[in-house]
Design an enzyme around this catalytic site. Structure first.
Site, PDB file in Angstrom:
ATOM      1  N   ASP A   1       0.805  -1.222   0.000  1.00 41.84           N
ATOM      2  CA  ASP A   1       0.000   0.000   0.000  1.00 41.84           C
ATOM      3  C   ASP A   1       0.834   1.266   0.000  1.00 41.84           C
ATOM      4  O   ASP A   1       0.345   2.350  -0.302  1.00 41.84           O
ATOM      5  CB  ASP A   1      -0.825   0.060   1.294  1.00 41.84           C
ATOM      6  CG  ASP A   1      -2.098  -0.743   1.230  1.00 41.84           C
ATOM      7  OD1 ASP A   1      -2.605  -0.948   0.124  1.00 41.84           O
ATOM      8  OD2 ASP A   1      -2.574  -1.150   2.305  1.00 41.84           O
TER       9      ASP A   1
HETATM   10  C1  GLC Z   1      -1.492  -3.934   5.403  1.00 38.69           C
HETATM   11  C2  GLC Z   1      -2.734  -3.967   4.547  1.00 38.69           C
HETATM   12  C3  GLC Z   1      -2.543  -4.842   3.339  1.00 38.69           C
HETATM   13  C4  GLC Z   1      -1.285  -4.480   2.623  1.00 38.69           C
HETATM   14  C5  GLC Z   1      -0.087  -4.473   3.548  1.00 38.69           C
HETATM   15  C6  GLC Z   1       1.174  -3.976   2.889  1.00 38.69           C
HETATM   16  O1  GLC Z   1      -1.302  -5.171   6.005  1.00 38.69           O
HETATM   17  O2  GLC Z   1      -3.847  -4.409   5.298  1.00 38.69           O
HETATM   18  O3  GLC Z   1      -3.627  -4.736   2.468  1.00 38.69           O
HETATM   19  O4  GLC Z   1      -1.102  -5.391   1.575  1.00 38.69           O
HETATM   20  O5  GLC Z   1      -0.359  -3.642   4.637  1.00 38.69           O
HETATM   21  O6  GLC Z   1       1.140  -2.618   2.641  1.00 38.69           O
HETATM   22  C1  GLC Z   2      -0.383  -0.206   4.702  1.00 40.98           C
HETATM   23  C2  GLC Z   2       0.296  -0.047   6.022  1.00 40.98           C
HETATM   24  C3  GLC Z   2      -0.642   0.558   7.009  1.00 40.98           C
HETATM   25  C4  GLC Z   2      -1.239   1.838   6.450  1.00 40.98           C
HETATM   26  C5  GLC Z   2      -1.859   1.575   5.088  1.00 40.98           C
HETATM   27  C6  GLC Z   2      -2.360   2.848   4.456  1.00 40.98           C
HETATM   28  O1  GLC Z   2      -1.418  -1.129   4.772  1.00 40.98           O
HETATM   29  O2  GLC Z   2       0.792  -1.290   6.503  1.00 40.98           O
HETATM   30  O3  GLC Z   2       0.060   0.847   8.182  1.00 40.98           O
HETATM   31  O4  GLC Z   2      -2.223   2.344   7.315  1.00 40.98           O
HETATM   32  O5  GLC Z   2      -0.892   1.017   4.267  1.00 40.98           O
HETATM   33  O6  GLC Z   2      -1.389   3.826   4.452  1.00 40.98           O
END
Ligand code: GLC
Ligand code: GLC
Length: 827
Positions: free
Chosen positions: A487
Site C-alpha cells: 500500500d
Molecule cells: C497492510 C494492509 C494490506 C497491505 C499491507 C502492505 O497489512 O492491510 O492490504 O497489503 O499492509 O502494505
Molecule cells: C499499509 C500499512 C498501514 C497503512 C496503510 C495505508 O497497509 O501497513 O500501516 O495504514 O498502508 O497507508
C-alpha cells in the site's frame, strides 16, 4: 524471558504474570457478537461491526495502554480492602495470577488474602451475548464476608461518534433497570431498535448505571467509590456516561465456592414492537427475557462452554500434523487456524492496533484471509466470496474496501490498487480446490452491487484478469495504479502536503509506473483461471489465460530481472525500483517471493539466485526484511514507504506477510531447510523465549517485526489481524508439510529439512479423512515419488479424490529419491 507458557493439551496460552510487555489479547465470539479481551480483562464488545454497533467503551492509546474492560471487583467487607482479580484496574499484589487464553474464551484467575477468584469469559455459539462466570472460593480457615461488583461502561453505539460528539452525547444516555437487569437503551426512543443488557444471576444488594456515581468524582476505575465504601448508589443514568455495575454480597464458609454469572448482551426488537406497553417508552423485554433467564443458569453456561470447546476440537481436526517440532505442531494444530478464523471475522477492524473505527473489509485482505480459513467453514467462505465479488467494478477493478454491515464498496481508502482484482481469482481457486463446489462459478453476482448487472462469478474472474491486461505499461508489465500489495509504494502520488493520505490523493497522470509484483501475481492468477476454465470445458479461455500468463512471464524475464534478483517496479518516469542501480531500496522481498511462488525462474536458475540474494541481503534473525537498504529520507516519487523510519513497517521492517511467499518459493526450488528456517524465525512460539524483545503475544503472528535498521529490532507490532496468518498457514501446511488440496485430489508434496524423519498428518478433505504417514529417512531430501493409498501403490504424489464420502483413507508417502533426480512435481 517468558511471561507464561503453552498448555497444548488444553489449547491455551497461560500467562503467569499480569504485567506483560503489552496487553496480550484474545477474542470472544465467532459469528455476530464479538469482543476483544486482554490478559487483565481489558477490551470491549460489539455486535457485527466494531464501529457502528459498539456495546462498550475502550480508551485508545491510553496510559496504561489497556483501559476499559470487563472488570470485576472484590471487597473484603470486614477489612474494607478491595481488589480486581484480573489485576487491572486496581493493580494489587495478587498471588497465583494466571490468564488462560483459549480458543474463543479466556479464564483469568488469582488469589488475594486467601480468596480465590476465577472468571471465565466466552460467547455461547449462536447467541449475541457474552458470559462472565465468576467463581469465588474462600480458602481461608474462617468465614468471609465479601462484596462483588461487576462493571462495564456503555458505548453509545457508534464508536466514532461516541468518542467525539460530546455536546450531544452527554445528554442522550438512557437506561432501564428491571429485575436486577441493567438495560442500556440510548437512542432506542428514536431510530434504534436495539439495546444492550447486563444481567446477574444473584439477588442484588444494589446497582449503578451512572459512571460518576459508581466511580465518584475525580476518580478512575482503580478506586471506584462504590467499591471503596462497599455499597452502590442505585443510580439511574440520564445523559453523561451510562455504565453498568451490580453489587452482590457473599458470605462464604471456609472452603466454600460460589458461582456468579454475569451476562452482557445485545438484543433487537422488531420496529413495530419496541415498547411494552405499546405507546410507552419502556423496552419490550418479552423476547430477551427467556435468553437471559436461560444463560443465568450455571448448567446452561457449562454446557455452552463445552459446546464451544467441542466445536473447536472438530474444526481443528480438519488439518493436523505431528512432526515432532513443537513450534510447528502447535501453530498448525491450534493457534494458526484460530488466528485465521479471527482474521477472517475481523478483517483489519478490531485489535489493539486497529481501533475498530477505521477500516472496513479490504478486498485484497479478505481474499487472502480466505486462503487460511476456507478449510474451516467453507460455507462461510463461499458467502464471503459472493459478497466481495458483488462489490467488484464493471471494469474488473475493485473498491479497496467495503463495509461488512452494508456490504457496499467504499472509497474511504481509494480504489485503483491494481493488484486487487487478481486476489479474487486466487481465493476462488482456493475455495474450488478445497470444496470442489463448482456451482459457485455460476452464481449471478452484480457489479458494484447494482441490480441488473448480474453476471456469473466466472465472468467476474475473467474481468479480473482482463483488468490487468487492459492496463499494461511500456515494458508489458502491469501498471501499478495507486499501489499494489504494498500500500505504501505510491509511485504516482507525489504528495507534498503534510498529513495527506497517500491512498486517496489524486494521482499524477501521464506516468508509466509498472509493478513486477503484479506481473508475478498475474502469472499465478491467470494460471488459476486457466485451470478453472479447463474444469468447465472452456478450452478457449484456458488457452487465452495460459497465453497471457506466458506473455507476462516473458515481460518479467526481459524487464523484471536485475541480474541477481527480480526488480520491484518501474517508477513514474520508467526508471527501475528495487535495482542495484538505486542507492536505497535496491532489493525488495515481494517480487522474489511472488515470482518464485508463481513458478517464474525455476527452470533457468533465476529463482534460486533470487532466493540466495534474499538470504544474503534481507534475512535477519527476526525474519526477512522487506527491502534493503532502508530509505533514509523521504522520496517524493516513492510515496509512503519512505515516510516510515528505517526498519519499521514497509520501510525495511520484517513485514511478516511476505515471508511465507519466500518459504513457498524455497519449497519450489526444493530447499526445505531454508523454508523451515524462514518459518521459525517469525513463528511466535519459537520466539517465546524472546518475549521481552518481541513484546507481542507468543501465540499469534505479528504483521510486523522491527527490522535490522530499527532502534528496536525484533519488536513485534500489529499482532493478530494480518495476512501473515493465512499465508503462513498455507506455507507451512500446504508447501512445507506439503499437504495441498488441488482440483483433482490431495497432493502430498512435503519439502522439509533434510534432518527430518517420518511425520504424520490428518486432513479432512472433500468428505473423507486422509491419515497420512510420510516415510522419510533422515538425511534424505527430495520429493514423494510414490504413495501407498489404502495398500495400493500409486506413482507420483497425488492422492485421488475419494470415491465415497465419510471414508477414512490411509496414505503412506515415500520420500526416498535424492532431490536432483526429481522433476518439478507441480505445474
Ligand atoms: C497492510 C494492509 C494490506 C497491505 C499491507 C502492505 O497489512 O492491510 O492490504 O497489503 O499492509 O502494505
Ligand atoms: C499499509 C500499512 C498501514 C497503512 C496503510 C495505508 O497497509 O501497513 O500501516 O495504514 O498502508 O497507508
Amino acid at each position: 524471558m517468558r511471561y507464561g507458557h503453552f498448555d497444548d493439551v488444553r489449547r491455551e496460552y497461560v500467562i503467569t504474570r499480569p504485567d506483560t510487555p503489552l496487553p496480550w489479547i484474545n477474542y470472544l465470539g465467532s459469528e455476530d457478537y464479538f469482543g476483544i479481551i486482554s490478559n487483565t480483562a481489558g477490551g470491549y464488545s460489539f455486535y457485527r461491526d466494531a464501529r457502528l454497533r459498539r456495546l462498550t467503551r475502550y480508551r485508545y492509546n491510553n496510559a496504561p495502554l489497556d483501559l476499559g474492560g470487563r472488570y470485576v471487583y472484590l471487597r473484603d467487607d470486614a477489612s474494607g480492602d478491595y481488589w480486581s482479580p484480573s489485576w487491572q484496574p486496581t493493580q494489587r499484589d495478587l498471588d497465583d495470577y494466571t490468564c488462560r487464553h483459549g480458543l474463543g474464551y479466556s479464564i483469568i484467575s488469582s488469589r488475594y488474602q486467601g480468596i480465590r477468584a476465577e472468571t471465565l469469559y466466552f460467547v455461547p455459539a449462536g447467541e449475541t451475548l457474552e458470559v462472565w462466570r465468576v467463581r469465588v472460593t474462600n480458602e481461608r480457615a474462617v468465614p468471609a464476608t465479601l462484596s462483588l461488583f461487576s462493571s462495564v461502561e456503555f458505548c453509545l453505539w457508534d464508536a466514532q461518534d461516541d468518542a467525539t460528539n460530546f455536546q450531544r452525547n452527554y445528554s442522550v444516555g438512557e437506561v432501564e433497570v428491571e429485575d436486577g437487569v441493567i438495560y442500556h437503551k440510548t437512542e432506542y426512543r428514536e431510530r434504534r431498535n436495539h439495546f444492550a443488557f447486563f444481567a446477574c444471576s444473584e439477588p442484588l444488594a444494589g446497582f449503578d448505571t451512572q459512571r460518576d456515581a459508581f466511580l465518584g468524582p475525580y476518580r478512575s476505575w482503580d478506586r471506584p467509590i462504590g467499591v471503596e465504601r462497599g455499597f452502590a448508589s442505585n443510580s439511574i443514568a440520564h445523559g453523561w456516561q451510562p455504565s453498568g455495575s451490580h453489587h452482590v454480597r457473599l458470605e462464604l464458609r471456609p472452603g466454600e465456592t460460589r458461582e456468579i454469572v454475569f451476562l452482557l448482551g445485545y438484543a433487537e426488537n422488531p420496529a413495530d414492537a419496541k415498547f411494552d406497553p405499546p405507546g410507552s417508552q419502556t423496552i419490550d423485554k418479552r423476547r430477551v427475557r427467556p435468553t437471559i433467564a436461560r444463560y443465568l443458569q450455571p448448567d446452561v453456561v457449562a454446557d455452552a462452554f463445552e459446546a464451544l470447546q467441542s466445536r473447536w476440537t472438530d474444526l481443528l481436526g480438519i488439518c493436523r500434523a505431528e512432526t515432532g517440532n513443537e513450534h510447528v505442531d502447535r501453530m498448525v494444530n491450534i493457534w494458526n487456524p484460530y488466528q485465521c478464523m479471527v482474521t477472517f471475522n475481523m478483517s483489519r477492524s478490531a485489535s489493539l492496533f486497529e481501533s475498530g473505527i477505521g477500516r472496513g473489509m479490504g478486498f485484497r485482505d479478505t481474499s487472502q484471509d480466505l486462503l487460511g480459513f476456507v478449510h474451516l467453514v467453507p460455507a462461510r467462505a463461499r458467502e464471503r466470496l459472493l459478497d466481495v465479488a458483488s462489490t467488484q467494478l464493471p471494469t474488473g477493478g475493485a473498491y479497496h474496501q467495503y463495509q461488512p454491515l452494508t456490504k457496499r464498496g467504499n472509497n474511504d481508502v481509494g480504489s485503483g490498487f491494481n493488484d486487487d482484482p487478481a486476489w479474487l481469482v486466487v481465493s476462488v481457486a482456493a475455495y474450488l480446490k478445497e470444496t470442489g463446489d463448482s456451482s459457485i462459478l455460476d452464481e449471478a453476482l452484480p457489479f458494484d452491487n447494482q441490480p441488473g448487472t448480474e453476471r456469473p462469478l466466472y465472468e467476474h474472474l475473467q474481468r479480473s484478469i482482463q483488468y490487468t491486461l487492459d492496463r499494461l505499461g511500456p515494458h508489458g508489465l502491469p501498471l501499478i495504479g495507486r499501489a499494489d500489495w504494498n500500500d505504501c509504494l505510491n509511485l504516482n502520488c507525489f504528495s507534498e502536503t503534510p498529513g495527506e493520505s497517500f491512498q486517496t490523493t489524486e494521482n499524477r497522470s501521464g506516468g508509466v509506473a509498472e509493478s513486477v509484483f503484479i506481473a508475478a501475481l498475474f502469472v499465478l492468477a491467470a494460471g488459476e483461471l486457466a485451470a478453472i476454465a479447463g474444469l468447465r470445458g472452456d478450452a478457449a479461455e484456458a488457452a487465452r489465460s495460459l497465453a497471457a500468463a506466458s506473455e507476462m512471464r516473458r515481460a518479467v524475464d526481459q524487464h523484471g530481472w536485475d541480474g541477481a534478483w527480480f526488480r520491484r517496479a518501474y517508477d513514474f518516469f520508467g526508471r527501475p525500483v528495487g535495482s542495484a542501480e538505486n542507492d536505497e531500496g535496491q532489493i525488495f522481498i515481494e517480487p522474489q517471493g511472488m515470482c518464485v511462488l508463481a513458478g517464474i525462474g525455476i527452470d533457468d536458475g533465476r529463482a534460486r539466485t533470487a532466493l540466495d540474494s534474499v538470504r544474503e541481503r534481507l534475512a535477519t534473525p527476526h525474519g526477512i526484511v522487506l527491502l534493503q537498504p532502508a530509505f533514509t529520507r523521504y522520496h517524493l516519487h516513492l510515496g509512503e514507504i519512505s515516510t516510515y523510519p528505517g526498519g519499521y513497517k514497509e520501510n525495511a521492517g520484517v513485514f511478516c506477510h511476505t515471508n511465507p511467499w519466500v518459504m513457498i518459493g524455497e519449497t519450489r526450488v526444493r530447499n526445505g531447510d531454508a523454508a523451515l528456517d524462514c518459518y521459525l524465525r517469525i513463528n511466535p512460539s519459537a520466539r517465546e523465549d524472546l518475549s521481552e524483545t518481541h513484546r507481542g503475544e507468543p501465540y499469534v503472528y505479528a504483521q510486523m517485526i522491527a527490522g535490522a535498521d530499527a532502534a528496536t529490532p525484533g519488536e513485534a507490532k500489529n499482532t493478530w489481524l494480518t495476512g501473515t496468518a493465512a499465508w503462513n498457514f498455507v506455507a507451512i501446511s500446504q508447501w512445507i508439510l506439503g499437504i495441498r488440496p488441488e482440483h483433482d485430489g490431495l497432493r502430498i508434496d512435503p519439502c522439509v529439512p533434510v534432518a527430518w524423519g517420518d511425520f504424520t498428518a490428518t486432513r479432512r478433505f472433500r468428505g473423507a479423512t486422509y491419515r497420512i504417514a510420510v516415510r522419510k529417512r533422515p538425511g534424505t531430501s527430495g520429493c514423494v515419488t510414490r504413495l501407498r493409498v489404502d495398500g495400493r501403490t500409486i506413482e507420483g504424489n497425488l492422492v485421488p479424490l475419494p470415491s465415497s464420502t465419510e471414508a477414512v483413507i490411509e496414505v503412506e508417502a515415500f520420500v526416498d529419491a535424492p532431490v536432483e533426480d526429481v522433476v518439478e512435481a507441480t505445474p
